[in-house]
Design a protein around this motif. Sequence first.
Motif, PDB file in Angstrom:
ATOM      1  N   GLU A 183       0.861  -1.598   0.148  1.00  0.00           N
ATOM      2  CA  GLU A 183       0.046   0.208  -0.258  1.00  0.00           C
ATOM      3  C   GLU A 183       0.753   1.175   0.403  1.00  0.00           C
ATOM      4  N   LEU A 184       1.911   1.133   0.665  1.00  0.00           N
ATOM      5  CA  LEU A 184       2.764   2.234   0.265  1.00  0.00           C
ATOM      6  C   LEU A 184       3.171   2.593  -0.738  1.00  0.00           C
ATOM      7  N   PHE A 185       2.895   1.820  -1.631  1.00  0.00           N
ATOM      8  CA  PHE A 185       3.351   2.378  -3.122  1.00  0.00           C
ATOM      9  C   PHE A 185       2.346   1.457  -4.682  1.00  0.00           C
ATOM     10  N   ARG A 186       0.690   2.201  -3.104  1.00  0.00           N
ATOM     11  CA  ARG A 186      -0.326   2.183  -3.764  1.00  0.00           C
ATOM     12  C   ARG A 186      -0.812   3.642  -3.467  1.00  0.00           C
ATOM     13  N   PRO A 187      -0.966   4.230  -5.453  1.00  0.00           N
ATOM     14  CA  PRO A 187      -1.032   6.068  -5.331  1.00  0.00           C
ATOM     15  C   PRO A 187      -2.926   5.604  -4.666  1.00  0.00           C
ATOM     16  N   GLY A 188      -3.193   6.530  -3.215  1.00  0.00           N
ATOM     17  CA  GLY A 188      -4.797   7.248  -2.947  1.00  0.00           C
ATOM     18  C   GLY A 188      -4.660   6.092  -1.850  1.00  0.00           C
ATOM     19  N   THR A 189      -3.877   5.568  -1.531  1.00  0.00           N
ATOM     20  CA  THR A 189      -4.476   4.839  -0.110  1.00  0.00           C
ATOM     21  C   THR A 189      -4.101   5.775   1.215  1.00  0.00           C
ATOM     22  N   ARG A 190      -4.872   6.186   2.101  1.00  0.00           N
ATOM     23  CA  ARG A 190      -5.258   6.512   2.592  1.00  0.00           C
ATOM     24  C   ARG A 190      -4.288   5.975   4.026  1.00  0.00           C
ATOM     25  N   MET A 191      -2.886   6.636   5.271  1.00  0.00           N
ATOM     26  CA  MET A 191      -2.629   5.861   5.894  1.00  0.00           C
ATOM     27  C   MET A 191      -2.852   6.885   7.315  1.00  0.00           C
ATOM     28  N   THR A 192      -2.212   6.487   8.418  1.00  0.00           N
ATOM     29  CA  THR A 192      -2.043   7.368   9.753  1.00  0.00           C
ATOM     30  C   THR A 192      -0.959   6.408  10.288  1.00  0.00           C
ATOM     31  N   THR A 193      -0.275   8.186  10.940  1.00  0.00           N
ATOM     32  CA  THR A 193       0.288   7.837  12.176  1.00  0.00           C
ATOM     33  C   THR A 193       0.387   7.714  13.359  1.00  0.00           C
ATOM     34  N   SER A 194       0.317   8.368  14.746  1.00  0.00           N
ATOM     35  CA  SER A 194       0.685   8.379  15.776  1.00  0.00           C
ATOM     36  C   SER A 194       0.858  10.880  15.596  1.00  0.00           C
ATOM     37  N   TYR A 195       1.317  11.283  14.606  1.00  0.00           N
ATOM     38  CA  TYR A 195       1.872  12.079  14.594  1.00  0.00           C
ATOM     39  C   TYR A 195       1.016  12.633  13.620  1.00  0.00           C
ATOM     40  N   GLN A 196       0.129  11.815  12.126  1.00  0.00           N
ATOM     41  CA  GLN A 196       0.380  13.149  11.132  1.00  0.00           C
ATOM     42  C   GLN A 196      -1.637  11.900  11.059  1.00  0.00           C
ATOM     43  N   PRO A 197      -2.765  12.450  11.396  1.00  0.00           N
ATOM     44  CA  PRO A 197      -3.655  11.265  11.563  1.00  0.00           C
ATOM     45  C   PRO A 197      -4.549  11.037  10.396  1.00  0.00           C
ATOM     46  N   GLU A 198      -3.887  12.077   9.251  1.00  0.00           N
ATOM     47  CA  GLU A 198      -4.855  11.678   7.912  1.00  0.00           C
ATOM     48  C   GLU A 198      -3.412  11.557   6.867  1.00  0.00           C
ATOM     49  N   MET A 199      -3.386  11.010   6.245  1.00  0.00           N
ATOM     50  CA  MET A 199      -1.820  11.850   4.743  1.00  0.00           C
ATOM     51  C   MET A 199      -2.281  10.081   4.057  1.00  0.00           C
ATOM     52  N   THR A 200      -1.964  10.532   2.637  1.00  0.00           N
ATOM     53  CA  THR A 200      -2.648   9.808   1.402  1.00  0.00           C
ATOM     54  C   THR A 200      -1.081   9.616   0.233  1.00  0.00           C
ATOM     55  N   VAL A 201      -1.216   8.025  -0.196  1.00  0.00           N
ATOM     56  CA  VAL A 201       0.190   8.044  -1.003  1.00  0.00           C
ATOM     57  C   VAL A 201      -0.428   8.416  -2.326  1.00  0.00           C
ATOM     58  N   VAL A 202       0.924   9.311  -2.186  1.00  0.00           N
ATOM     59  CA  VAL A 202       0.794   9.337  -3.722  1.00  0.00           C
ATOM     60  C   VAL A 202       1.797   8.534  -4.923  1.00  0.00           C
ATOM     61  N   GLU A 203       2.088   8.950  -6.205  1.00  0.00           N
ATOM     62  CA  GLU A 203       2.555   8.391  -7.245  1.00  0.00           C
ATOM     63  C   GLU A 203       4.233   7.473  -6.471  1.00  0.00           C
ATOM     64  N   PRO A 204       4.626   6.872  -6.277  1.00  0.00           N
ATOM     65  CA  PRO A 204       6.215   6.812  -6.405  1.00  0.00           C
ATOM     66  C   PRO A 204       7.071   7.345  -7.593  1.00  0.00           C
ATOM     67  N   VAL A 205       8.220   7.569  -7.316  1.00  0.00           N
ATOM     68  CA  VAL A 205       9.002   8.168  -8.372  1.00  0.00           C
ATOM     69  C   VAL A 205      10.487   6.551  -8.368  1.00  0.00           C
ATOM     70  N   ARG A 206       9.705   7.087  -9.723  1.00  0.00           N
ATOM     71  CA  ARG A 206      11.549   5.720 -10.436  1.00  0.00           C
ATOM     72  C   ARG A 206      12.761   6.536  -9.616  1.00  0.00           C
ATOM     73  N   SER A 207      13.824   6.294  -9.369  1.00  0.00           N
ATOM     74  CA  SER A 207      15.139   7.168  -9.181  1.00  0.00           C
ATOM     75  C   SER A 207      16.758   5.955  -9.672  1.00  0.00           C
ATOM     76  N   GLY A 208      16.608   6.047 -11.229  1.00  0.00           N
ATOM     77  CA  GLY A 208      17.604   5.637 -11.064  1.00  0.00           C
ATOM     78  C   GLY A 208      17.644   3.851 -11.146  1.00  0.00           C
ATOM     79  N   THR A 209      18.747   3.848 -11.583  1.00  0.00           N
ATOM     80  CA  THR A 209      18.261   2.073 -11.767  1.00  0.00           C
ATOM     81  C   THR A 209      19.777   1.903 -11.433  1.00  0.00           C
ATOM     82  N   LEU A 210      19.647   0.221 -10.797  1.00  0.00           N
ATOM     83  CA  LEU A 210      20.944  -0.445 -10.063  1.00  0.00           C
ATOM     84  C   LEU A 210      21.349  -2.072 -11.270  1.00  0.00           C
ATOM     85  N   ASN A 211      22.645  -1.592 -11.288  1.00  0.00           N
ATOM     86  CA  ASN A 211      23.206  -2.962 -11.868  1.00  0.00           C
ATOM     87  C   ASN A 211      24.014  -4.076 -11.358  1.00  0.00           C
ATOM     88  N   VAL A 212      23.515  -5.173 -10.776  1.00  0.00           N
ATOM     89  CA  VAL A 212      23.753  -6.777  -9.833  1.00  0.00           C
ATOM     90  C   VAL A 212      24.314  -8.054 -11.012  1.00  0.00           C
TER      91      VAL A 212
END
Length: 401
Positions: A183-212
């Motif tokens: 759900e952390l990577f699913r846009p629109g998911t509503r989440m909460t913490t003890s500090y922030q009662p209302e949070m919404t997941v947005v689109e994940p961001v690609r940050s390059g690649t890794l060669n293994v």
Amino acid sequence: MSAEAARERDAAGLPYVAEHRIPGREAPLEVRLVSWQQHHVGLWIYDECGRRTHEVDYRLLEEDRLLDRQTRIWAYAGPEVPEFDERASRTTVTLGPEGRARVRREPQGSKGGATITTAEVTDKQRWLKRPDFGRWPVFSREVHGLTEPVTVREAAGAHQGSDAEPADRWRAPRPGEPGPLDELFRPGTRMTTSYQPEMTVVEPVRSGTLNVPSGLLGIDCPLDGRGPRLTVAVPPGEYPLEEARISFGYDCMYDQRWVDRTETTAVRLCVSETPAAYWEMAMAPEDDPRLLGEGEVYCFSTDGATGAFADAREWGALQQLFDRGMEAGDPDAGDPDPSGADADPLSMFLMRTREPASGAELAAFAVSSDGGHPVWVGRSADGDVVGVVVLVDGMPALVAP
């Protein structure tokens, strides 16, 4: 539960509870909690006020021997002090299979200071031969100063009632769980913490690649010159790196206005587009899940709030390049912006290094704190690795529907 029902559960490895009592005493002497399938036996010893004074955590690591993994002892100043009062003196002794003990003493309770020492312990101190059903020693005899032999028998009326497992039965300690990683990577998911009662997941961001190219991914802190502590086998190749993002707003007292904010919650190496059927904790060869306590996890550790994904076979060379780039500012050692996105101030990725001969790469990322950070491996229904995730901070909870 009858003694016969408990015997059957013992043979099947199912959990059950046994109490030791003596006439004229309201509180039990001790309570034993047995769950062979979870490799666990818990022992609680009680005082006359019904407070727990000793808690022992045994682990079945060998077929016929139990390791005394941890013993906790509380001392109460008087009968009026509640169980586990923060002022109660406490001592915790943690043992490992290798033969060392870690002793933590808190004479003023949890609010006072603590001393920690280590000591060598003998096999006899660490291990208990697995008793047969009905032949457990009464450990509380010495604690309570009992001089007469203690016999164990089924209590009157114990056979009455249902032998069915109650819904609220005791259970063995469970290791930490990954939480809603997908759900952390699913846009629109509503989440909460003890500090922030209302949070919404947005689109994940690609940050390059890794060669293994070696097919062995390493995950650890790149600052300490060791590692990698954790490795995950993947098909040789180049994989996208992603960052999970979440947005929220709050009333900023300093600026006296409403502030909208977006933060990175996790970094992920994407091995496959196949969704994860389940997530498992990454562990080193020396890690034993049977030794984990309630909510505990195995981690990589950092003293510089930094982690890294890298080709494990070339970790040493890649780590040296990372050191040159970060400490000496060597422009030839690595790329300080692995995503190639200078305009992205939210990215947790710090630097990428590349070993020229093999093409192996390291991508370092920031986390929110020093200490231990677990690594979660997503697998398909067939058991293939589909992704590897590290949380930047704690795991938010899903908002109740």
